[in-house]
Design a protein around this motif. Structure first.
Motif, mmCIF file in Angstrom:
data_model
loop_
_atom_site.group_PDB
_atom_site.id
_atom_site.type_symbol
_atom_site.label_atom_id
_atom_site.label_comp_id
_atom_site.label_asym_id
_atom_site.label_seq_id
_atom_site.Cartn_x
_atom_site.Cartn_y
_atom_site.Cartn_z
ATOM 1 N N PHE A 146 0.832 -1.209 0.000
ATOM 2 C CA PHE A 146 0.000 0.000 0.000
ATOM 3 C C PHE A 146 0.868 1.262 0.000
ATOM 4 C CE2 PHE A 146 -3.801 -2.330 1.971
ATOM 5 C CZ PHE A 146 -4.515 -2.296 0.780
ATOM 6 N N ALA A 147 2.001 1.194 0.719
ATOM 7 C CA ALA A 147 2.883 2.356 0.830
ATOM 8 C C ALA A 147 3.731 2.571 -0.423
ATOM 9 C CB ALA A 147 3.788 2.196 2.050
ATOM 10 N N GLY A 148 3.657 1.652 -1.380
ATOM 11 C CA GLY A 148 4.407 1.797 -2.622
ATOM 12 C C GLY A 148 5.813 1.238 -2.568
ATOM 13 N N ARG A 149 6.106 0.460 -1.517
ATOM 14 C CA ARG A 149 7.456 -0.085 -1.367
ATOM 15 C C ARG A 149 7.844 -0.962 -2.543
ATOM 16 N NH1 ARG A 149 11.348 -2.226 -2.039
ATOM 17 N NH2 ARG A 149 12.846 -3.246 -0.633
ATOM 18 N N TYR A 150 6.914 -1.716 -3.081
ATOM 19 C CA TYR A 150 7.253 -2.669 -4.127
ATOM 20 C C TYR A 150 7.150 -2.094 -5.534
ATOM 21 C CZ TYR A 150 7.524 -6.154 -0.506
ATOM 22 O OH TYR A 150 7.911 -6.856 0.615
ATOM 23 N N ALA A 151 6.955 -0.788 -5.599
ATOM 24 C CA ALA A 151 7.040 -0.125 -6.901
ATOM 25 C C ALA A 151 8.498 -0.047 -7.340
ATOM 26 C CB ALA A 151 6.438 1.274 -6.826
ATOM 27 N N LYS A 152 9.393 -0.192 -6.375
ATOM 28 C CA LYS A 152 10.827 -0.194 -6.646
ATOM 29 C C LYS A 152 11.356 -1.615 -6.476
ATOM 30 C CE LYS A 152 11.329 4.481 -4.801
ATOM 31 N NZ LYS A 152 12.006 5.336 -3.773
ATOM 32 N N PRO A 153 12.362 -1.998 -7.244
ATOM 33 C CA PRO A 153 12.895 -3.360 -7.135
ATOM 34 C C PRO A 153 13.561 -3.611 -5.784
ATOM 35 C CG PRO A 153 14.303 -2.004 -8.543
ATOM 36 C CD PRO A 153 13.059 -1.210 -8.287
ATOM 37 N N ILE A 154 13.503 -4.848 -5.339
ATOM 38 C CA ILE A 154 14.140 -5.245 -4.084
ATOM 39 C C ILE A 154 15.649 -5.308 -4.284
ATOM 40 C CG2 ILE A 154 14.386 -7.119 -2.406
ATOM 41 C CD1 ILE A 154 11.506 -7.863 -2.935
ATOM 42 N N GLN A 155 16.382 -4.779 -3.335
ATOM 43 C CA GLN A 155 17.845 -4.816 -3.391
ATOM 44 C C GLN A 155 18.344 -6.131 -2.797
ATOM 45 O OE1 GLN A 155 19.703 -2.499 -4.910
ATOM 46 N NE2 GLN A 155 17.835 -1.372 -5.424
ATOM 47 N N TRP A 156 18.665 -7.060 -3.679
ATOM 48 C CA TRP A 156 19.098 -8.371 -3.208
ATOM 49 C C TRP A 156 20.565 -8.383 -2.784
ATOM 50 C CZ3 TRP A 156 15.642 -12.058 -2.256
ATOM 51 C CH2 TRP A 156 14.381 -11.951 -2.870
ATOM 52 N N LYS A 157 21.352 -7.507 -3.403
ATOM 53 C CA LYS A 157 22.781 -7.494 -3.101
ATOM 54 C C LYS A 157 23.033 -6.799 -1.768
ATOM 55 C CE LYS A 157 24.463 -7.696 -7.870
ATOM 56 N NZ LYS A 157 25.308 -7.030 -8.902
ATOM 57 N N ARG A 158 23.883 -7.420 -0.977
ATOM 58 C CA ARG A 158 24.267 -6.878 0.308
ATOM 59 C C ARG A 158 25.767 -7.078 0.487
ATOM 60 N NH1 ARG A 158 19.804 -5.118 0.514
ATOM 61 N NH2 ARG A 158 18.355 -4.995 2.265
ATOM 62 N N PRO A 159 26.440 -6.147 1.165
ATOM 63 C CA PRO A 159 27.857 -6.392 1.476
ATOM 64 C C PRO A 159 27.991 -7.660 2.305
ATOM 65 C CG PRO A 159 27.273 -4.091 1.890
ATOM 66 C CD PRO A 159 25.985 -4.821 1.621
ATOM 67 N N SER A 160 29.024 -8.404 2.064
ATOM 68 C CA SER A 160 29.240 -9.665 2.794
ATOM 69 C C SER A 160 29.296 -9.426 4.294
ATOM 70 C CB SER A 160 30.532 -10.337 2.320
ATOM 71 O OG SER A 160 30.445 -10.661 0.950
ATOM 72 N N ARG A 161 29.922 -8.312 4.696
ATOM 73 C CA ARG A 161 30.024 -8.005 6.131
ATOM 74 C C ARG A 161 28.649 -7.794 6.759
ATOM 75 N NH1 ARG A 161 33.454 -3.022 7.188
ATOM 76 N NH2 ARG A 161 32.663 -2.355 5.160
#
Length: 408
Positions: free
Chosen positions: A330-345
């Motif tokens: 509802f808040a529009g969060r999923y209008a943007k792609p999910i960031q799957w990449k994360r720093p290993s740390r």
């Protein structure tokens, strides 16, 4: 040259054709189907109470997301920047919940079933467990409720934290007898030890003291109170699209917890389900958790031998994630792609943080919800001890966050 341009144009057209459309409507539909379908399933297979608790769990997830009601962030903001709005909101939430809880706890029953608060032993295990949890919640970038609503909100880091949470909970259950044999005092309830008036007045003084100290420290640093600015671009649609203020979130969560107490006979909790999920998982590999002291308790053993949908905490945890998913959509969060990449740390930090929270929560008889929120609302001294030592742990956790690639 023309051929190259045509090829590039064709590739561009193909990419645009294959670009997925905004998935928001689809996600809203999935969340609603999961919530409605789950409630109907529980109503038919378990009870109307279980179905209603499933709905309340979803409501909690919706509120947590729209109000961004985090315990981890609130504590971190105060530790780093001396901004105490989040902690003040927590104190208001505790006060309102205490007002609702007190008559129910004094009577001891409602709707024909017993009612009891989260009042536990006070001792070494609580101190150690809460301290470990406090460090872990900063490394995992979310507490128990935060981890679940972050997952619903599309935060991949929350999934890693949850995996660690479950693993840590299982490890703790194998050591449970050792920690339960460490020095401790019997459970202490303020309203039972001091009476209704005396207990409530002491509770009020403690809540007011924390509120006052946080306010004074913040004013000394900034000269005024710092409040997060909420930009309402949705008009009346903010009712379901958000964002909501922390105060609104605090009041709604207090009411929600009181309803859980009335329907379930005990307050809101989250992390006992993680130990249960982990125990059922290791059973798939031939491990027998019933040999561990933690599962010797008849109620826990019954939960282990029963389907997961009969476990109230499991039901509410799952619906909390779907409620947060619905709120985020509802808040529009999923209008943007999910960031799957994360720093290993960051991934390693989230896993370690989850392990620490999972281990700590079993030693301390609960997390930020079961021990802190529900514990204090139940007038338990254990809840206040948990708060003190979890906060001290968070101070260390905040100092460790930069090593995990977090930007404080």
């Amino acid at each position: 040259m023309d051929i190259v341009v045509k090829k590039q144009t064709n590739i561009q057209v193909k990419q645009e054709t294959n670009t997925p459309k905004n998935p928001t409507s689809f996600i809203i539909a999935v969340a609603l189907v999961a919530l409605i379908g789950g409630a109907l399933f529980l109503y038919s297979r378990v009870s109307w109470q279980q179905a209603l608790l499933y709905v309340l769990g979803a409501f909690g997830g919706f509120v947590l997301y729209q109000a961004r009601f985090g315990f981890t962030t609130a504590w971190r903001k105060f530790i780093l920047y001396r901004e105490g709005e989040g902690i003040r909101a927590q104190m208001i939430m505790m006060l309102v919940a205490s007002i609702f809880f007190m008559p129910l706890l004094l009577k001891g029953s409602i709707f024909g079933h017993p009612v009891a608060g989260n009042v536990h032993d006070v001792g070494i295990s609580v101190i150690v467990g809460a301290f470990i949890f406090g460090i872990g919640m900063q490394l995992g970038d979310g507490c128990a409720s935060g981890t679940l609503y972050h997952i619903g909100g599309g935060d991949v880091n929350g999934i890693v934290t949850l995996i660690g949470f479950i693993a840590g909970s299982v490890i703790a259950t194998t050591h449970f007898d050792f920690w339960m044999n460490t020095p401790h005092f019997a459970p202490i309830s303020l309203i039972h030890q001091l009476g209704a008036v005396g207990g409530f007045l002491l509770q009020l003084v403690l809540l007011a003291f924390v509120y006052y100290v946080v306010t004074v420290i913040e004013k000394r640093r900034h000269g005024k109170l710092i409040s997060a600015k909420i930009e309402n671009k949705n008009g009346w649609k903010a009712i379901y699209k958000g964002p909501w203020s922390l105060l609104v979130g605090a009041l709604l969560l207090a009411v929600m917890n009181a309803l859980v107490l009335m329907i379930n006979g005990k307050p809101w909790g989250i992390t006992s389900a993680f130990a249960l999920w982990g125990a059922k998982f290791v059973q798939l590999f031939g491990v027998d958790p019933t040999e561990w002291a933690y599962w010797q308790d008849p109620a826990k053993l019954k939960a282990l031998k029963s389907p997961l949908y009969q476990d109230t905490t499991t039901v509410m945890d799952i619906s909390l994630m779907f409620g947060a998913l619905l709120a985020a959509a509802f808040a529009g969060r999923y209008a943007k792609p999910i960031q799957w990449k994360r720093p290993s740390r960051m991934t390693i930090g989230a896993l370690i943080g989850g392990l620490m929270m999972g281990y700590g929560t079993r030693l301390a008889f609960g997390c930020n919800i079961g021990a802190y929120f529900s514990g204090i609302a139940s007038f338990s001294v254990h809840g206040w001890i948990w708060f003190v030592f979890a906060f001290l742990g968070s101070i260390i956790g905040v100092k460790l966050r930069p090593y995990c690639a977090y930007k404080n």
